[in-house]
Scaffold this motif. Structure first.
Motif, PDB file in Angstrom:
ATOM      1  N   TRP A  74     -71.352 -28.910 -21.884  1.00  0.00           N
ATOM      2  CA  TRP A  74     -71.746 -29.475 -20.587  1.00  0.00           C
ATOM      3  C   TRP A  74     -72.475 -30.799 -20.791  1.00  0.00           C
ATOM      4  N   PHE A  95     -69.885 -37.047 -14.491  1.00  0.00           N
ATOM      5  CA  PHE A  95     -69.623 -36.409 -15.788  1.00  0.00           C
ATOM      6  C   PHE A  95     -70.613 -36.844 -16.859  1.00  0.00           C
ATOM      7  N   VAL A 152     -59.185 -34.891 -21.462  1.00  0.00           N
ATOM      8  CA  VAL A 152     -58.471 -34.530 -20.232  1.00  0.00           C
ATOM      9  C   VAL A 152     -59.092 -35.260 -19.037  1.00  0.00           C
ATOM     10  N   LEU A 153     -60.415 -35.232 -18.975  1.00  0.00           N
ATOM     11  CA  LEU A 153     -61.087 -35.919 -17.867  1.00  0.00           C
ATOM     12  C   LEU A 153     -60.782 -37.409 -17.890  1.00  0.00           C
ATOM     13  N   PHE A 169     -58.626 -31.236  -9.180  1.00  0.00           N
ATOM     14  CA  PHE A 169     -59.097 -30.787 -10.490  1.00  0.00           C
ATOM     15  C   PHE A 169     -60.376 -31.533 -10.886  1.00  0.00           C
ATOM     16  N   LEU A 170     -60.362 -32.844 -10.716  1.00  0.00           N
ATOM     17  CA  LEU A 170     -61.549 -33.636 -11.076  1.00  0.00           C
ATOM     18  C   LEU A 170     -62.751 -33.217 -10.243  1.00  0.00           C
ATOM     19  N   ALA A 213     -66.362 -40.862 -21.917  1.00  0.00           N
ATOM     20  CA  ALA A 213     -66.583 -42.314 -21.886  1.00  0.00           C
ATOM     21  C   ALA A 213     -65.900 -42.993 -23.074  1.00  0.00           C
ATOM     22  N   THR A 233     -72.777 -45.532 -26.204  1.00  0.00           N
ATOM     23  CA  THR A 233     -71.602 -45.725 -27.052  1.00  0.00           C
ATOM     24  C   THR A 233     -71.912 -46.707 -28.175  1.00  0.00           C
ATOM     25  N   PHE A 255     -61.955 -31.547 -23.546  1.00  0.00           N
ATOM     26  CA  PHE A 255     -62.325 -31.666 -22.142  1.00  0.00           C
ATOM     27  C   PHE A 255     -62.527 -33.140 -21.775  1.00  0.00           C
ATOM     28  N   ILE A 301     -54.682 -33.951  -9.059  1.00  0.00           N
ATOM     29  CA  ILE A 301     -55.626 -34.571  -9.988  1.00  0.00           C
ATOM     30  C   ILE A 301     -57.008 -34.638  -9.361  1.00  0.00           C
ATOM     31  N   ALA A 330     -69.681 -33.523 -22.909  1.00  0.00           N
ATOM     32  CA  ALA A 330     -68.290 -33.812 -22.533  1.00  0.00           C
ATOM     33  C   ALA A 330     -68.164 -35.198 -21.906  1.00  0.00           C
ATOM     34  N   GLY A 331     -69.134 -35.567 -21.099  1.00  0.00           N
ATOM     35  CA  GLY A 331     -69.088 -36.874 -20.447  1.00  0.00           C
ATOM     36  C   GLY A 331     -69.121 -38.020 -21.436  1.00  0.00           C
ATOM     37  N   PHE A 332     -69.859 -37.808 -22.512  1.00  0.00           N
ATOM     38  CA  PHE A 332     -69.944 -38.840 -23.548  1.00  0.00           C
ATOM     39  C   PHE A 332     -68.578 -39.061 -24.195  1.00  0.00           C
ATOM     40  N   VAL A 380     -74.083 -46.218 -20.348  1.00  0.00           N
ATOM     41  CA  VAL A 380     -72.886 -45.852 -21.101  1.00  0.00           C
ATOM     42  C   VAL A 380     -72.708 -46.789 -22.283  1.00  0.00           C
ATOM     43  N   PHE A 398     -68.607 -28.370 -11.457  1.00  0.00           N
ATOM     44  CA  PHE A 398     -69.143 -27.662 -12.617  1.00  0.00           C
ATOM     45  C   PHE A 398     -70.294 -28.456 -13.239  1.00  0.00           C
ATOM     46  N   PHE A 399     -70.137 -29.776 -13.269  1.00  0.00           N
ATOM     47  CA  PHE A 399     -71.194 -30.597 -13.861  1.00  0.00           C
ATOM     48  C   PHE A 399     -72.435 -30.646 -12.964  1.00  0.00           C
ATOM     49  N   LEU A 410     -57.214 -38.149 -16.767  1.00  0.00           N
ATOM     50  CA  LEU A 410     -57.019 -37.992 -15.321  1.00  0.00           C
ATOM     51  C   LEU A 410     -57.694 -39.128 -14.556  1.00  0.00           C
TER      52      LEU A 410
END
Lengths: 293, 311, 365
Positions: free
Chosen positions: A163, A106, A87-88, B41-42, A171, B305, A84, B38, A166-168, B301, B48-49, A91
């Motif tokens: 949920w 996300f 894909v995100l 879909f996004l 990134a 990471t 997921f 696109i 997925a955002g992680f 972020v 959903f989030f 896109l």
């Protein structure tokens, strides 16, 4: 010896002490306890004729078996988060419009405690008042009562985990995608190769290190999964959502069986190392590759 | 010599192009169907989030009567702060019913000492490992790398014993100290990787000027750590605030952070569950890290990471 | 019929206009080099032709087709990128094949072409290697191979040699030139390296600030630079330039330098009759000087003090002081070795090679 050599070593002593006591020493301590018959209180005598008795019991324990099975299920299910996430990321990278908005949306679940995540999903999955009754009200006959049934409760945990994470992975993937030379895209455009082939044959293979990193991080995260289980199901119904992390803490706190819990913890460490060794190998490999290129 | 100035000419031509009609009239290229697909879909994924957050927010403002009607996605018919008030002032955690404010202040008092302790220790260690020729630095780094991945359960019991013998078990201090200990390997690696990229010339110059470990640290390294410090700060604030396991293990009955209060509230199995109270409590717990996230999302972020990869 | 033509090209990024009303056309088989300093718009122009960027206004024609609206893949061209942009996860063969992915050729034809390209570029032994296992020069060949395997009419090169060392660069230069001669295709080649431009091009478009400063054959551009920018940009050591005033008196036309030195420019092909007292810039190429001890006094003779000398092996550059500034001369190395700093040498300039520019506009007069 010059002061400039002593000072940094002195500065390192606290960290060294913490590592030696809190990590190395403690791991040894727990490993030792796992060989004893300790129950509520530690016993430091090892009966060498029966040193593996805790492990013996562990492997025959149905709860442990369930925990291991759930570990695999959770791992495979959470892998959806990587797919997921990719894909995100793809896109978002393709269509630069709204990049920062989508990224923000996300990723926000990651900033929230898993206890909160669990509380939210627990409420949404509430059979009587949650999404199920809402969708049934719309005339769809859906069954969302996952949490109450042992064979589906893991799905709920997977849903919440995906949920949340997925955002992680998005990134990480986005960073990987941005690392790809833009001339590769131009070349593919000029070659007129269809997009799905470019992704499948060029981009995904180019990002294999990112994928492997994600997979290893995911595995390590799955082993540590505890909060989300507590918040969603608290292990239930029955033992159906036990995972090793839950099993170990349960053995220590609820069952007050120190030796047993220690054996389970050692097994957790062993599983971690099984995943960890490829990571070290990968890092070394990557480093060597970078040097030769 | 009269050279052409590039910028001047560009500016001049810029003015010209504004006033001239196009040479070739062609149809405006609109947004392609692919772009629309696109974005749609996004947007669905984004929805959903957002659903859980939305549900939590609207539920927290509803009355229990409305919640019993079952329309989870509907807006509150009567907006009420009753649930918020209850969650903050009267929610029960175990046998005490003093609300989440207890846990909130506990979390705050855990957060600050823990941040100071973990970050200062990691900075000094990272600095010593990165820029001073300590012979066993490589081995120690590898050890830290391993420690960063060790599951908490394997060191849990010994840490309980240690905090008990030092008589801090069950206090906020125990939670704060254990946070600092557990974060030490990852944070040290992050700082070490950051300091490693400091040009050796700077270190050489500093060595010639002063040569003192602590003077170089405070006068040169700390002022240079601005970026990484903020990233690590955000990483630590969110992870300490969101932690449950350490809080529940070492907090005893009096040192429980907010997440433990919340978990006690939502996992309670006796009586009827008041979801409005639960959701208000969940939201109260989530707000501090969310505020940090929405203020400095980009650094967040970077933090997660960095924590994940370099660790 | 022009092979490629740009008509009234405008390219804007937001409020910034990079190219404004640019026109350029080249013939079939031309090797066009777009030459200029970085930021001059040459790469933008190439990307517009490739279709990687969209024009803001104007039209691009390839042959008789208007390709302005077409996707890159439909324009019938192939491109070699600065970083080569080889697909790192595919072998050399895979790279060559992937370039034909959209062409729907039968597989025998693809194999035939791979063999043809591999032979031509001498990369047969490398076909099963991955790009990471190739040297810079080999990667370059594969990148070129991936372009020519498409057998298109127009090839684009975006600074393809800038990542190679000097020796390889010379080799690849010759090779690309040879390929162009063999394939007889049209090439558009972007570079900031004037040697590449001079050696390979049939046509050079010198660009600066988004404007084509001069378009012509290498000789034209070198011998008759259209303005001061082109004159200064092309040639190493750079052309010597000095301010002067024209003096037109009874049929004699001379450039008067500030120091009082004179240069007869009566034979210079003026575009319009020279005006007395006009401010000009006199351009003199370093190689159009010679050191001449003969006593004969005449036009273009100066006696100048030596400032320094630089030997570059096969060549030497002698720096003299003229009009208070350095004047570069290309001389034989042994000659330069015999000269003492501070001594004065007699210098002869070939007056028929002089370049004159309007001091105000910078344009050639």
């Amino acid at each position: 010896m010059r002061w400039s050599r002593i000072a940094p070593q002195l500065a390192l002593t606290p960290a060294l002490a913490v590592t030696a006591v809190a990590f190395v020493g403690s791991i040894g301590w727990t490993a030792y306890l796992s060989l004893t018959r300790s129950r509520r209180l530690p016993e430091y005598e090892i009966d060498w004729s029966e040193w593996g008795r805790q492990y013996d019991r562990l492997f025959r324990d149905a709860g442990w078996e369930i925990s291991l099975r759930n570990l695999v299920v959770l791992g495979l299910g959470s892998a959806l988060a990587i797919v997921f996430g990719f894909v995100l990321a793809a896109l978002i990278d393709k269509e630069k419009r709204g990049e920062s908005l989508f990224r923000t949306v996300f990723l926000y679940p990651l900033a929230v405690s898993l206890i909160v995540t669990g509380a939210a999903w627990r409420w949404i999955l509430n059979p009587g008042l949650g999404a199920q009754s809402f969708l049934r009200g719309l005339g769809w006959d859906v069954d969302f009562n996952w949490l109450a049934q042992g064979d589906t409760a893991m799905y709920a945990i997977i849903l919440a985990s995906v949920w949340q994470s997925a955002g992680f992975y998005m990134a990480l993937m986005l960073a990987g995608l941005k690392g790809i030379n833009s001339e590769i895209w131009s070349a593919a455009k000029l070659d007129g190769v269809p997009m799905w082939r470019v992704y499948l044959e060029i981009i995904i293979p180019m990002m294999k290190f990112t994928f492997i990193t994600c997979a290893i991080l995911l595995s390590l995260g799955v082993i540590k999964a505890y909060d989300v289980v507590v918040a969603m199901t608290n292990g239930g119904p029955g033992q159906s959502t036990w995972v090793p992390a839950y099993f170990t803490i349960n053995a220590l706190s609820a069952k007050s069986n120190l030796g047993y819990a220690s054996a389970a913890a050692v097994m957790m460490l062993a599983i971690t190392f099984v995943i960890f060794i490829p990571l070290v190998a990968l890092t070394a490999w990557q480093q060597r590759k970078r040097e030769t290129v | 010599m009269s050279q052409f100035s590039v910028s001047e000419r560009a500016a001049a031509s810029g003015v010209m192009s504004q006033t001239r009609a196009p040479y070739f009239v062609r149809k405006k290229k609109g947004i392609t169907p692919r772009t629309i697909a696109i974005l749609v879909f996004l947007s669905i994924c984004a929805l959903f989030f957002c659903v859980p957050l939305y549900v939590v927010v609207v539920t927290s403002f509803k009355t229990m009567d409305q919640i019993r009607e079952g329309a989870i996605f509907s807006l509150p018919t009567i907006w009420t702060l009753e649930a918020w008030d209850h969650a903050w002032n009267h929610a029960c955690s175990g046998i005490k019913c003093d609300g989440l404010k207890v846990g909130f202040w506990n979390s705050i008092f855990i957060l600050f000492p823990s941040l100071i302790l973990s970050i200062s220790l990691a900075m000094v260690t990272g600095f010593a490992l990165a820029l001073w020729n300590v012979r066993w630095a490589g081995a120690f780094l590898f050890l830290l790398f391993i420690c960063a991945f060790v599951p908490f359960q394997i060191i849990m019991y010994p840490l309980i014993v240690m905090t008990t013998t030092t008589k801090i078990y069950g206090t906020l201090w125990a939670v704060a100290v254990i946070h600092a200990v557990l974060a030490m390997p990852v944070l040290t690696l992050i700082f070490r990787n950051y300091y490693k990229d400091i040009p050796t010339e700077i270190m050489s110059a500093a060595m010639m000027d002063s040569g003192s470990f602590w003077r170089i640290f405070f006068e040169i390294i700390v002022p240079m750590s601005g970026n990484i410090l903020i990233v690590v700060l955000i990483l630590q604030i969110t992870s300490i605030w969101n932690d449950y396991l350490i809080g529940v293990t070492f907090g005893g009955l009096t040192g429980q952070p907010m997440t433990v209060n919340l978990a006690n509230l939502i996992t309670i199995s006796t009586g009827t569950t008041n979801y409005a109270h639960n959701m208000a409590a969940a939201l109260l717990t989530a707000i501090p890290p969310l505020v940090v996230y929405f203020l400095v999302g980009k650094l967040f972020v970077q933090g997660v990471t960095a924590g994940a990869i370099k660790g | 019929m022009p092979a490629v033509s740009f008509e009234h090209i405008v390219k804007r990024y937001g409020a910034v206009t990079v190219l404004d009303d640019l026109n350029l056309a080249i013939e079939d088989g031309d090797f066009l080099v777009l030459l200029g300093p970085s930021g001059c718009g040459k790469t933008t122009l190439l990307n517009l032709l490739a279709g990687l960027l969209e024009v803001s206004d104007g039209r691009i024609m390839i042959g008789e087709r208007d390709v302005t609206e077409l996707d890159p893949k439909d324009r019938g061209l192939a491109m070699v990128f600065q970083s080569y942009a080889l697909y790192p996860t595919k072998t050399v063969r895979g790279n060559l094949k992937f370039g034909l992915a959209a062409s729907k050729l039968p597989s025998e034809e693809i194999e035939r072409r791979i063999a043809w390209v591999a032979r031509m570029l001498q990369i047969e032994p490398l076909l099963d290697r991955k790009p990471a296992q190739l040297s810079g020069g080999q990667r370059q060949r594969v990148a070129i191979g991936r372009a020519i395997i498409k057998k298109v009419d127009v090839f684009l090169f975006d600074e393809p040699l800038s990542n190679l060392d000097a020796k390889l660069r010379t080799e690849m230069r010759l090779e690309i030139k040879k390929l162009h001669d063999e394939l007889k295709s049209t090439v558009v080649y972007v570079t900031h390296d004037q040697i590449e431009a001079m050696t390979m091009a049939t046509k050079i478009a010198v660009m600066d600030g988004g404007v084509i400063q001069q378009f012509g054959t290498p000789d034209e551009v070198y011998e008759h630079p259209a303005n001061l920018f082109v004159a200064g940009f092309i040639g190493a050591p750079a052309m010597n330039m000095r301010n002067a005033t024209l003096s037109v008196e009874n049929g004699k036309v001379e450039a008067l330098f500030k120091s009082g030195a004179r240069l007869d420019v009566a034979d210079y092909p003026f575009k319009s009759p020279p005006k007395n007292g006009a401010n000009v810039v006199v351009g003199m190429r370093p190689e159009h000087f010679s050191i001449d001890d003969s006593a004969a006094a005449g036009q273009g003779r100066f006696s100048l003090p030596v400032q320094s000398a630089e030997r570059t092996g096969s060549d030497a550059t002698l720096y003299l002081t003229f009009e208070g500034e350095m004047l570069a001369l290309r001389v034989a190395p042994d000659l330069a070795a015999g000269l003492k700093v501070g001594s004065t040498v007699p210098v002869q300039f070939q007056t028929d090679k002089v370049n004159l520019f309007d001091a105000q506009s910078g344009q050639r007069i």
